[in-house]
Design an enzyme around this catalytic site. Sequence first.
Site, PDB file in Angstrom:
ATOM      1  N   ASP A 164      -3.285   4.544  -2.178  1.00  0.00           N
ATOM      2  CA  ASP A 164      -4.391   5.035  -1.357  1.00  0.00           C
ATOM      3  C   ASP A 164      -4.889   6.399  -1.851  1.00  0.00           C
ATOM      4  OD1 ASP A 164      -5.756   4.440   1.293  1.00  0.00           O
ATOM      5  OD2 ASP A 164      -5.009   6.449   1.718  1.00  0.00           O
ATOM      6  N   ASP A 172       0.853  -1.177   0.000  1.00  0.00           N
ATOM      7  CA  ASP A 172       0.000   0.000   0.000  1.00  0.00           C
ATOM      8  C   ASP A 172       0.893   1.232   0.000  1.00  0.00           C
ATOM      9  OD1 ASP A 172      -2.569   1.399   0.471  1.00  0.00           O
ATOM     10  OD2 ASP A 172      -3.168  -0.563   1.252  1.00  0.00           O
ATOM     11  N   GLU A 232      -6.480   3.686  -5.849  1.00  0.00           N
ATOM     12  CA  GLU A 232      -7.785   3.776  -5.201  1.00  0.00           C
ATOM     13  C   GLU A 232      -8.344   5.167  -5.496  1.00  0.00           C
ATOM     14  OE1 GLU A 232      -9.968   3.610  -0.863  1.00  0.00           O
ATOM     15  OE2 GLU A 232      -8.182   4.787  -1.200  1.00  0.00           O
ATOM     16  N   HIS A 242     -10.994  -3.798   3.034  1.00  0.00           N
ATOM     17  CA  HIS A 242     -11.017  -3.491   4.467  1.00  0.00           C
ATOM     18  C   HIS A 242     -11.918  -2.305   4.815  1.00  0.00           C
ATOM     19  CE1 HIS A 242      -8.231  -0.813   2.569  1.00  0.00           C
ATOM     20  NE2 HIS A 242      -8.244  -0.042   3.636  1.00  0.00           N
ATOM     21  N   ASP A 243     -12.477  -1.645   3.801  1.00  0.00           N
ATOM     22  CA  ASP A 243     -13.367  -0.504   4.047  1.00  0.00           C
ATOM     23  C   ASP A 243     -14.833  -0.847   3.788  1.00  0.00           C
ATOM     24  OD1 ASP A 243     -11.185   1.197   4.556  1.00  0.00           O
ATOM     25  OD2 ASP A 243     -10.997   1.721   2.432  1.00  0.00           O
TER      26      ASP A 243
HETATM   27  C1  NOJ Z   1      -8.592   4.647   1.971  1.00  0.00           C
HETATM   28  C2  NOJ Z   1      -8.233   3.465   2.807  1.00  0.00           C
HETATM   29  O1  NOJ Z   1      -8.626   2.302   2.142  1.00  0.00           O
HETATM   30  C3  NOJ Z   1      -8.911   3.650   4.134  1.00  0.00           C
HETATM   31  O2  NOJ Z   1      -8.845   2.501   4.933  1.00  0.00           O
HETATM   32  C4  NOJ Z   1      -8.282   4.830   4.800  1.00  0.00           C
HETATM   33  O3  NOJ Z   1      -8.978   5.116   5.992  1.00  0.00           O
HETATM   34  C5  NOJ Z   1      -8.325   6.069   3.916  1.00  0.00           C
HETATM   35  N1  NOJ Z   1      -8.003   5.801   2.539  1.00  0.00           N
HETATM   36  C6  NOJ Z   1      -7.343   7.084   4.408  1.00  0.00           C
HETATM   37  O4  NOJ Z   1      -6.037   6.620   4.193  1.00  0.00           O
END
Ligand code: NOJ
Length: 560
Positions: A200, A99, A257, A330-331
């Site tokens: 990210d 990441d 992302e 994970h989100d």
């Molecule tokens: C996206 C990530 O996937 C998430 O877990 C994170 O909280 C935010 N970006 C900030 O880095």
Amino acid sequence: MQQTDWWKKSVVYQVYPRSFYDSDGDGVGDIAGITQKLDYLKELGVDVVWLSPVYDSPNDDNGYDIRDYYSIMKEFGTMEDFDALLAAAHERGLKIIMDLVVNHTSDEHEWFVQSKSGKDNPYRDFYYWRDGKDGKEPNNWGSVFSGPAWKYDEATGQYYLHIFSKKQPDLNWENPEFRKEVYKMMKFWLDKGIDGFRMDVINFISKVNGLPNGELKEGALYGDGSPYFRNGPRIHEFLQEMNKEVLSKYDIMTVGEMPGARVHHAKVYTDPNNNELDMVFTFEHMGLDNGPGGKWDLKPLNLIDLKENLKKWQTGLHGTGWNSLYWNNHDQPRIVSRFGDDGEYRVESAKMLATCLHMLQGTPYIYQGEEIGMTNVRFDSIEQYNDVETLNMYKEKRDQGVPHEKIMESIYAKGRDNARTPMQWNDGANGGFTTGTPWIDVNPNYTQINAEQALADRNSIFYHYKHLNSLRKKHDVITTGDFNLLYRDHPALFAYDRRAGNEKLTVLCNFGRDEVVLEDEKLISEAASAEAVVQNYKDILLDKERLVLRPYEAVVFSQK
Ligand code: NOJ
């Protein structure tokens, strides 16, 4: 360096290290734990492992707040552990991607400590510092994690920008010295031999000059700054520079992302002629069950919206860019609880969802536990939750007078901790994740849902994923074929075909609990002469007149 597109035929498995496997009993997953489980991943047949951040971090946002890009988080182990993981993965023919979190750092990163120490410090400009306006924040933007996107610093009398938590100050990409530091750090990891990066919120790195106020939507506490920090004016320039300085020198994969990226943006980001990124993560399909109030405002999914959306991405990028395919990370909440049925039809619906996604064009991502059909969790108390987004939202809504029960329903459906409960390895204490006390409670259903059980059952979700992974290697049409949506207006059936050369795949997925009866003559006669290469029931209900799809049934027919 010669660039190849090996990632087009690859399947990626995402590991959230904190929750994967704890090798030393401190209750937190670690790098040595991942190494011990590589054979499990090999058995699943994936090609690439994406590690959520393992860098030194105070863990305000579980590692997405990096204190030092050059060292490993103590709880996860050491740099030697990391090197051993990389070597062990490569020995098994598995690649590792890391990441890359460079929209922000932790407020404990040395750059920020320096930056905060005085207006004249050379690092001041590595971040966004602004004077207040009329005794208030420099603009009206809200943070993604509730509250304002600015924090006041008494000592220097200015505010700094943080789109995420106040411990995640935004970095200033306008500063060329800062960009050089990022490229240097990326090379450090690539020279170790890692195979790429997941970047990210990488489309947030260019902000509109002047940071204008965002629209204040009805009922909102803060303005929506996103039009001024997503896909901003210099984003392509920054990515092209990064590509030229770093990425082009290695044969790696990159995935950005990108919340708020639409197909037309993604086309530009992923067209190889533009030298930016290999693929992006869209959020559009993950927002289809959001109500007008956003993610916590629950709305049932309308399957037709999902079909239209995925079709737009499939046809929009075909022949130009490349899609990444995901249901989970994970989100996001667990897909079987979200778009499937985590009760009676858990196994069927998990297999159906996997089939529907993996037969599309793009690179599929499997999130840890998805391959055994892990579900959302319903903790009794808010105290059992850990996620900064969830906890801040809970507090803000309680302060506004929203009843506890109503907020909990949103958390049960959408909270990020649904994805972060420990991986369920077996039916022993703590699901076999740790011999200590886990940092977050294990989902109590580990006694039924766990990897050991899945490996022992030839009909498990695990082996279904394994089969899909191996099909990708055998049928080029999965990688290269076009996409045609069938039965567009059907409310429960997601059906499409993929064609390349002489081969055609027809994918039929029932997203509901009711039988779907198909009587289309052409389809029936084609099916009769085709080979069923994927199915999630023991048999297929096909006769001369009808094909019947039972609850959550999925079938893929191949014709050559
Ligand atoms: C996206 C990530 O996937 C998430 O877990 C994170 O909280 C935010 N970006 C900030 O880095």
